[in-house]
Each structure stands twice: as C-alpha cells, then as structure tokens.
Scaffold this active site. Sequence first.
Site, mmCIF file in Angstrom:
data_model
loop_
_atom_site.group_PDB
_atom_site.id
_atom_site.type_symbol
_atom_site.label_atom_id
_atom_site.label_comp_id
_atom_site.label_asym_id
_atom_site.label_seq_id
_atom_site.Cartn_x
_atom_site.Cartn_y
_atom_site.Cartn_z
ATOM 1 N N CYS A 1 9.072 0.698 11.756
ATOM 2 C CA CYS A 1 9.743 -0.588 11.495
ATOM 3 C C CYS A 1 11.200 -0.573 11.957
ATOM 4 O O CYS A 1 11.834 -1.618 12.057
ATOM 5 C CB CYS A 1 9.653 -0.946 10.022
ATOM 6 S SG CYS A 1 7.942 -1.251 9.527
ATOM 7 N N HIS B 1 14.792 -6.367 8.259
ATOM 8 C CA HIS B 1 13.366 -6.163 8.547
ATOM 9 C C HIS B 1 12.549 -6.887 7.481
ATOM 10 O O HIS B 1 12.898 -6.873 6.303
ATOM 11 C CB HIS B 1 13.069 -4.662 8.540
ATOM 12 C CG HIS B 1 11.605 -4.367 8.617
ATOM 13 N ND1 HIS B 1 10.806 -4.862 9.608
ATOM 14 C CD2 HIS B 1 10.787 -3.641 7.795
ATOM 15 C CE1 HIS B 1 9.561 -4.450 9.417
ATOM 16 N NE2 HIS B 1 9.523 -3.703 8.321
ATOM 17 N N ASN C 1 4.731 -8.662 7.949
ATOM 18 C CA ASN C 1 5.452 -7.539 8.544
ATOM 19 C C ASN C 1 4.845 -7.211 9.913
ATOM 20 O O ASN C 1 3.748 -6.655 9.997
ATOM 21 C CB ASN C 1 5.351 -6.334 7.597
ATOM 22 C CG ASN C 1 6.115 -5.120 8.112
ATOM 23 O OD1 ASN C 1 6.643 -5.128 9.223
ATOM 24 N ND2 ASN C 1 6.172 -4.075 7.297
HETATM 25 C C1 COA Z 1 2.603 -2.787 -1.426
HETATM 26 C C2 COA Z 1 3.383 -3.524 -2.515
HETATM 27 C C3 COA Z 1 3.468 -4.994 -2.174
HETATM 28 C C4 COA Z 1 2.649 -3.373 -3.833
HETATM 29 O O1 COA Z 1 3.359 -4.034 -4.847
HETATM 30 P P1 COA Z 1 3.566 -3.339 -6.259
HETATM 31 O O2 COA Z 1 4.254 -4.333 -7.117
HETATM 32 O O3 COA Z 1 4.265 -2.028 -6.007
HETATM 33 O O4 COA Z 1 2.112 -3.167 -6.736
HETATM 34 P P2 COA Z 1 1.398 -1.798 -7.158
HETATM 35 O O5 COA Z 1 1.248 -0.920 -5.954
HETATM 36 O O6 COA Z 1 2.097 -1.270 -8.366
HETATM 37 O O7 COA Z 1 0.002 -2.339 -7.566
HETATM 38 C C5 COA Z 1 -0.177 -3.045 -8.763
HETATM 39 C C6 COA Z 1 -1.646 -3.351 -8.904
HETATM 40 O O8 COA Z 1 -2.024 -4.344 -7.930
HETATM 41 C C7 COA Z 1 -3.130 -3.894 -7.194
HETATM 42 N N1 COA Z 1 -3.072 -4.440 -5.842
HETATM 43 C C8 COA Z 1 -2.602 -3.841 -4.726
HETATM 44 N N2 COA Z 1 -2.752 -4.660 -3.684
HETATM 45 C C9 COA Z 1 -3.304 -5.788 -4.155
HETATM 46 C C10 COA Z 1 -3.692 -7.002 -3.557
HETATM 47 N N3 COA Z 1 -3.550 -7.243 -2.243
HETATM 48 N N4 COA Z 1 -4.213 -7.962 -4.355
HETATM 49 C C11 COA Z 1 -4.381 -7.769 -5.655
HETATM 50 N N5 COA Z 1 -4.037 -6.631 -6.284
HETATM 51 C C12 COA Z 1 -3.509 -5.657 -5.529
HETATM 52 C C13 COA Z 1 -3.032 -2.394 -7.213
HETATM 53 O O9 COA Z 1 -4.277 -1.816 -6.937
HETATM 54 C C14 COA Z 1 -2.544 -2.147 -8.599
HETATM 55 O O10 COA Z 1 -3.662 -2.216 -9.462
HETATM 56 P P3 COA Z 1 -3.791 -1.155 -10.656
HETATM 57 O O11 COA Z 1 -2.575 -1.369 -11.499
HETATM 58 O O12 COA Z 1 -5.067 -1.573 -11.301
HETATM 59 O O13 COA Z 1 -3.833 0.185 -10.012
HETATM 60 C C15 COA Z 1 4.778 -2.931 -2.653
HETATM 61 O O14 COA Z 1 4.704 -1.645 -3.204
HETATM 62 C C16 COA Z 1 5.519 -2.848 -1.355
HETATM 63 O O15 COA Z 1 5.838 -3.861 -0.763
HETATM 64 N N6 COA Z 1 5.875 -1.628 -0.916
HETATM 65 C C17 COA Z 1 6.608 -1.453 0.300
HETATM 66 C C18 COA Z 1 5.687 -1.697 1.463
HETATM 67 C C19 COA Z 1 6.408 -1.757 2.748
HETATM 68 O O16 COA Z 1 7.444 -2.349 2.840
HETATM 69 N N7 COA Z 1 5.818 -1.152 3.767
HETATM 70 C C20 COA Z 1 6.269 -1.195 5.089
HETATM 71 C C21 COA Z 1 7.413 -0.279 5.261
HETATM 72 S S1 COA Z 1 8.587 -0.969 6.206
#
Ligand code: COA
Length: 331
Positions: free
Chosen positions: A115, A256, A286
Amino acid sequence: MNLRRTKITAVSHYLPERRVTNKDFEKTLDTSDQWIFDRTGIRERRFVEKGVGTSSLAAIATKQLLERRGIKAGELDLIIVGTVTPDMFFPSTACLVQEKIGAKNAWGFDLSGACSGFLYALATGSQFIAAGTHKKVLVIGADVMTSIVDPEDRTTCVLFGDGAGVVLLEPAEDGEKGIIDFILKADGSGGQFLYMPGGGRLNPASAETVKKKMHFVHQDGKNVFKYAVRGMAEVSHEILEKNAIPPDSVRLYVPHQANLRIIQAAVDRMKIDPARVAINIDKFANTTAATIPICLSEAAENKTLKKGDLVVLASFGAGFTWGSVLLSWEM
Ligand SMILES: CC(C)(COP(=O)(O)OP(=O)(O)OC[C@H]1O[C@@H](n2cnc3c(N)ncnc32)[C@H](O)[C@@H]1OP(=O)(O)O)[C@@H](O)C(=O)NCCC(=O)NCCS
C-alpha cells in the site's frame, strides 16, 4: 551535486466499470452492508472482468495522462510501477505497460511496496529527475486485488478493489517547489501480519499450495489496524513538524484509503480540518498502490487544488511499509 526540484505535471486514473456493492456480498457471504460500512467506511468497489491485468488498467490511465499533458509516449524516459499484483513475475508490469502505450524510449521496473508502493515509487522516480539524468518519469500505482483475495474470506475480500493511478514527474521551473520532502519507513517484523505466502520461492505454486489457499492475502486485521493507526498518524505529523508547516497551511491531506477509522485517527493527530482530507474509500475501497494517485487525480479533476497549494500524502501497508510525502501542487 546540485539537485533539481521535481514536480507533478499531470495525473490520471482508471477504474474498471464493474461496481460491486456491500449488498452484493450479502448474497455469498455471512456479512452485511451495515457491518462493512460501519467498520471500514466502504460502500462499494470496482472489480475487473476476468482476464484483465494490472498492466491494462495502468495503460488506460497512462494514455489519458499523456493526452492531458499533450505529449507522446516516446518522450517518456522511465516507468515505475508500484504493485503487488503484477500481471506475472516477469516480464515486469512496467515492460508490459511500455509495450501497451508504445513508450519505446523508456526503461522501467516494478516496485513492491504494497500500500506504500506509490509513495516509494514517487520518491524513487523523483531522484532520477533531481539527479538531472531524466526529464519525464511516469509513476504508476496499480493493483488488481481481486486476483489475490479469497472471495470466501469475509475478513479480507470486502476490503479491496481494483484500480490504477498515475502521475508524471518533470523538472520544476524556477521558483516552483514541487516535491518538498519525503519520509519513508519499513519494519519487516510486521510482515507476519499481512502477507501472501504462496507463489514465490518458498512456496512455489502446487496443488497443495492452492488447496491451502496460500495464493491469497492473509491478514491479522486487528494488528494491522493498530500499527496502521499509529504509523500513518505519526509519519504525517512528523513531516509537518520537520518542515515547520502548520496543519492549517495544508490544502489537501491524501491518506491511503484502507479504513476510514485509520484515516480519522491520522486526521485527529494532525489536527487537520476534515474538509481538507481526500476520501474515496466509500466508492473504491482499498486499491492498494492505486489509492493515493486516484485521490490526486480526482482532486485535479474536481479542481480542488490550485498552483502552490500544499499537499501531504501518507500511506501504510504490508511489510510493514509506511511514509509521507510533502509537495507543492504546481499544475
Ligand atoms: C479488517 C477490519 C475491518 C476488521 O474490523 P474489526 O473491527 O477489527 O473486526 P474484528 O476483526 O475484530 O472482527 C469482529 C468480528 O466480525 C467478524 N467479521 C470479520 N469480517 C466480517 C465481515 N465482512 N462481515 C461480518 N463480520 C465480519 C469477525 O469474524 C469477528 O467475529 P468474531 O468476533 O465472532 O470472531 C479491521 O481490522 C481493519 O480494517 N484492519 C486493517 C486492515 C487494513 O487496513 N489492511 C490493509 C493494510 S493497508
């Protein structure tokens, strides 16, 4: 050595036509529009049709850029492509783009910064202008993330989209500042949180690697989130402090586009007016190396920027890689 100043003289982008909304994912995954929007700020994204590669998106964006700048492809000296989804390992996507646009006098290479690929490529490209050895350098950020995300993994596939953005770098005129400063960073200890294990030397493609889904993005979202919030906010703050630029002098902050909450944390830390922040994650999700040049291209199209405006770019991505670029808009 007497270094020349470098400026962006043209910008363009291309997004595939096919629009995929959060609701579309509800049909195949245990997810919801509400969950995706609340956690990420994404409403929809663009996907390529089958068989369309990164070089094709980059070439379309570049042809438009050449038209806008009123120059021929043969005038380009160098093509740098930031991407983690090259059409293939080799030849490089830069060579494929060179062929597609007919840039017969340019050499080129791909750069893997995830990224942060566009910012790494922008800083790299600007050195060739600064040294006085090159006059027209194309810097592309392009990715087809649909080729490496598991459509059955709701924790990753809803986050990404496909797209390409491109800028042209040329020597600045007397009195123009152009690219003022950059700070780029890497921390390999973060590699374990966001990676694609298959396809390289360690795990060459085999029936087993495919079965184990090793050719897809693997992400520990929570950890990436935590480091991204800190990394992007700190480096954006650092570049302003280093150059003694008060936040209210920045006309546009271009972060980003990975997660709206990561962007908001950086904006809070910088104490920048939220109205001066480029946001299109709702429309395109993204697109990895493409997010920042797409934002710049949209800002140019909307006439958000005028000559002399200060712009701060910032990124965070796999590696970990992160960084910031401070520039004066000279178009
Ligand atoms: C991926 C992201 C959106 C997840 O959000 P979060 O608030 O951290 O959510 P969590 O990972 O704690 O997941 C919470 C719950 O939602 C669930 N979940 C994950 N994706 C889901 C989706 N698309 N729809 C519904 N539920 C989802 C998980 O399985 C988890 O369930 P559980 O509690 O039963 O295990 C977030 O962590 C994120 O944006 N991370 C950075 C990603 C990024 O920027 N990547 C590129 C790098 S530049």
